[in-house]
Write a protein that holds these residues in place. Structure first.
Motif, PDB file in Angstrom:
ATOM      1  N   ASN A   1      -9.840  -5.112   6.241  1.00  0.00           N
ATOM      2  CA  ASN A   1      -8.750  -4.500   5.487  1.00  0.00           C
ATOM      3  C   ASN A   1      -8.747  -2.979   5.575  1.00  0.00           C
ATOM      4  OD1 ASN A   1      -6.421  -4.744   3.932  1.00  0.00           O
ATOM      5  ND2 ASN A   1      -7.542  -4.405   2.013  1.00  0.00           N
TER       6      ASN A   1
ATOM      7  N   LYS B   1      -2.070  -9.319  10.253  1.00  0.00           N
ATOM      8  CA  LYS B   1      -0.688  -9.314   9.772  1.00  0.00           C
ATOM      9  C   LYS B   1      -0.578  -9.855   8.355  1.00  0.00           C
ATOM     10  CE  LYS B   1       1.419  -9.564  14.354  1.00  0.00           C
ATOM     11  NZ  LYS B   1       2.360 -10.292  15.258  1.00  0.00           N
ATOM     12  N   GLU B   2      -1.631 -10.513   7.887  1.00  0.00           N
ATOM     13  CA  GLU B   2      -1.683 -10.982   6.510  1.00  0.00           C
ATOM     14  C   GLU B   2      -3.137 -10.911   6.048  1.00  0.00           C
ATOM     15  OE1 GLU B   2       0.063 -14.816   7.007  1.00  0.00           O
ATOM     16  OE2 GLU B   2      -1.836 -15.797   7.441  1.00  0.00           O
ATOM     17  N   PRO B   3      -3.383 -10.784   4.742  1.00  0.00           N
ATOM     18  CA  PRO B   3      -4.750 -10.623   4.251  1.00  0.00           C
ATOM     19  C   PRO B   3      -5.654 -11.794   4.634  1.00  0.00           C
ATOM     20  CG  PRO B   3      -3.166 -10.062   2.543  1.00  0.00           C
ATOM     21  CD  PRO B   3      -2.380 -10.677   3.664  1.00  0.00           C
TER      22      PRO B   3
ATOM     23  N   GLU C   1       4.746  -8.130  -6.337  1.00  0.00           N
ATOM     24  CA  GLU C   1       4.083  -6.873  -5.985  1.00  0.00           C
ATOM     25  C   GLU C   1       4.452  -5.756  -6.954  1.00  0.00           C
ATOM     26  OE1 GLU C   1       3.825  -5.393  -1.975  1.00  0.00           O
ATOM     27  OE2 GLU C   1       4.230  -7.401  -1.166  1.00  0.00           O
TER      28      GLU C   1
ATOM     29  N   HIS D   1      -5.553   4.448  -4.320  1.00  0.00           N
ATOM     30  CA  HIS D   1      -5.384   4.371  -2.871  1.00  0.00           C
ATOM     31  C   HIS D   1      -5.631   5.714  -2.191  1.00  0.00           C
ATOM     32  CE1 HIS D   1      -2.869   0.853  -4.256  1.00  0.00           C
ATOM     33  NE2 HIS D   1      -3.763   0.303  -3.460  1.00  0.00           N
TER      34      HIS D   1
ATOM     35  N   PHE E   1      -3.881  -3.542   3.551  1.00  0.00           N
ATOM     36  CA  PHE E   1      -3.137  -4.192   2.470  1.00  0.00           C
ATOM     37  C   PHE E   1      -3.609  -3.587   1.161  1.00  0.00           C
ATOM     38  CE2 PHE E   1      -3.691  -7.389   5.862  1.00  0.00           C
ATOM     39  CZ  PHE E   1      -2.364  -7.533   6.230  1.00  0.00           C
ATOM     40  N   ARG E   2      -2.701  -2.915   0.468  1.00  0.00           N
ATOM     41  CA  ARG E   2      -3.052  -2.268  -0.781  1.00  0.00           C
ATOM     42  C   ARG E   2      -3.081  -3.281  -1.919  1.00  0.00           C
ATOM     43  NH1 ARG E   2      -0.929   3.924  -0.892  1.00  0.00           N
ATOM     44  NH2 ARG E   2      -1.928   4.551   1.066  1.00  0.00           N
TER      45      ARG E   2
ATOM     46  N   LYS F   1      -0.126  -5.704  -2.843  1.00  0.00           N
ATOM     47  CA  LYS F   1       0.054  -6.746  -1.839  1.00  0.00           C
ATOM     48  C   LYS F   1      -1.040  -7.801  -1.950  1.00  0.00           C
ATOM     49  CE  LYS F   1       1.531  -8.659   2.049  1.00  0.00           C
ATOM     50  NZ  LYS F   1       2.860  -9.300   2.168  1.00  0.00           N
ATOM     51  N   LEU F   2      -2.290  -7.365  -2.123  1.00  0.00           N
ATOM     52  CA  LEU F   2      -3.400  -8.311  -2.204  1.00  0.00           C
ATOM     53  C   LEU F   2      -3.269  -9.227  -3.416  1.00  0.00           C
ATOM     54  CD1 LEU F   2      -6.408  -5.994  -1.263  1.00  0.00           C
ATOM     55  CD2 LEU F   2      -5.311  -7.729   0.177  1.00  0.00           C
TER      56      LEU F   2
ATOM     57  N   TRP G   1      -0.466 -11.664  -2.912  1.00  0.00           N
ATOM     58  CA  TRP G   1      -0.830 -12.660  -1.900  1.00  0.00           C
ATOM     59  C   TRP G   1      -1.792 -13.706  -2.464  1.00  0.00           C
ATOM     60  CZ3 TRP G   1       0.529 -14.273   2.840  1.00  0.00           C
ATOM     61  CH2 TRP G   1      -0.375 -15.033   3.570  1.00  0.00           C
TER      62      TRP G   1
ATOM     63  N   THR H   1     -11.980  -5.423  -1.975  1.00  0.00           N
ATOM     64  CA  THR H   1     -10.803  -5.101  -1.160  1.00  0.00           C
ATOM     65  C   THR H   1     -11.097  -4.791   0.301  1.00  0.00           C
ATOM     66  OG1 THR H   1     -10.946  -2.792  -1.890  1.00  0.00           O
ATOM     67  CG2 THR H   1      -9.525  -4.271  -3.172  1.00  0.00           C
TER      68      THR H   1
END
Length: 396
Positions: free
Chosen positions: A196, A210-212, A257, A313, A336-337, A340-341, A344, A359
């Motif tokens: 990440n 592209k995704e976590p 989100e 961040h 992914f901040r 988003k996490l 998800w 993270t």
């Protein structure tokens, strides 16, 4: 708060974060000012922060009367050059950030768990400041639960009681008389994110996800901020991973989100200790066993409420082994901040108070060094994140 500020006078582009918590240095790049300083955004970046700084506030001539050497950092590291970073040919300096002011902000707290000098059951407390004396919350508010998870389940009423205890000036304990424990010792879930950090992907020559990528640790891996990491006999490739950990404070499923940070109570420092042989080659290359040996999740020193963190961040994040700096990055590198996490993960599981979300780690881990470097018994691992604190664990 400082109240209204006068318009900045014209002059050279230099920082003017003139709050009581700021150091007026030509190379100043203090992210704690974002959202706090009353000065309006400058039309251009200042000489100290560089042309891409997101937290420059205002430009004005330097005031010689304000030039001073910064006080010692509560994290134990002072001003130092930022590698490869200059402005106008002058090396930028990472300055220590005074943190005691954060206790003055409404709601800002550093929650801890501890045992007293005589041992006994864990108690809840608060740091008056990073590394400072403790408030015995369990003595100040006996009706509160002794478990951090149960305390967080009380929601705003529990946090309000903690604020009263912090402001009361009573039930103080000297830091040297207590043993700090992991701020959350009994979470329902420890959820982790792999790959990440952009620079961590680059160091191992893998594509940016592209995704976590989600995996987990068992809660039994959790230890305190200064407890020993036990090197398992089953592994010869034990590695370090400093990580920002977010702690859930509000239950949710299918979280949007836009409201995700409403479900976070605060942040802490984590070390995602990893047995690379078990993670990468054994047990079908599933990550779980390599990540979840007992003692493989040091946490602490405190659960710092989100009110006390200016920009989660944009925090420096570092790890040293035996005093040698191994990892040195920023949470600005997260792919992914947190919103988003959280959104998800909540598509798959219900997040509840006390859940911990690790993270991801920046570059500099041992397995990708040439030659690889792994932890051995007797090593000391120190992980630190700006504004959150430092944990230090010996390998035994």
């Amino acid at each position: 708060m400082l109240g209204s500020a006068p318009p900045p006078p014209p002059g050279n582009l230099l920082c003017l974060h003139r709050g009581p918590w700021c150091w007026d240095l030509p190379s100043h790049q203090d992210p704690s000012c974002a959202g706090i300083c009353p000065f309006p955004l400058a039309p251009r970046a200042c000489a100290g922060c560089g042309p891409s700084s997101p937290h420059c506030r205002v430009s004005a001539p330097r005031d010689p009367a304000r030039a001073k050497s910064p006080a010692p950092s509560t994290l134990g590291w002072g001003p130092r050059p930022v590698p490869g970073s200059t402005w106008g040919g002058i090396p930028r300096i990472r300055s220590p950030v005074p943190r005691r002011w954060r206790m003055r902000l409404p709601g800002a707290m550093r929650l801890v768990r501890f045992r007293g000098a005589g041992g006994g059951e864990p108690r809840l407390g608060l740091e008056e400041a990073a590394g400072g004396s403790l408030v015995d919350l369990s003595a100040a508010e006996p009706a509160l639960p002794r478990s951090m998870r149960a305390f967080l389940e009380t929601g705003q009423s529990g946090l309000a009681a903690a604020r009263r205890a912090l402001e009361s000036g009573r039930h103080r304990l000297p830091r040297g008389t207590v043993r700090l424990l992991a701020p959350v010792g009994d979470p329902e879930k420890v959820i982790c994110v792999g790959l990440n950090y952009r620079d961590h992907c680059l160091e191992q020559d893998v594509k940016i996800p592209k995704e976590p990528i989600i995996f987990s640790k068992f809660p039994s891996a959790i230890i305190g901020p200064f407890d020993d990491i036990v090197h398992p006999q089953e592994s010869s490739e034990v590695d370090w991973e400093v990580e920002l950990a977010a702690v859930i404070g509000k239950k949710g499923r299918h979280i949007e989100e836009s409201s995700a940070l409403d479900h976070v109570v605060g942040f802490t420092v984590a070390n995602d200790v990893s047995a690379r042989d078990w993670q990468m080659r054994r047990n079908g290359r599933q990550w779980l066993l390599g990540k979840t040996f007992d003692t493989f999740c040091p946490l602490g020193p405190a659960l710092v409420t989100k009110d006390a963190v200016a920009d989660v961040h944009n925090l420096s994040i570092r790890c040293s082994v035996n005093g040698r700096l191994m990892q040195d990055s920023s949470t600005s590198q997260l792919i992914f901040r947190l919103p988003k996490l959280i959104a998800w993960v909540s598509r798959f599981v219900t997040l509840v108070p006390g859940d911990i979300l690790l993270t991801g780690t920046p570059p500099g881990v041992g397995v990708f060094r040439k030659p690889p470097v792994f932890l051995k018994r007797g090593d000391e691992v120190q992980c630190e994140i700006e504004e959150l604190g430092t944990i230090c664990n010996k390998v035994v």
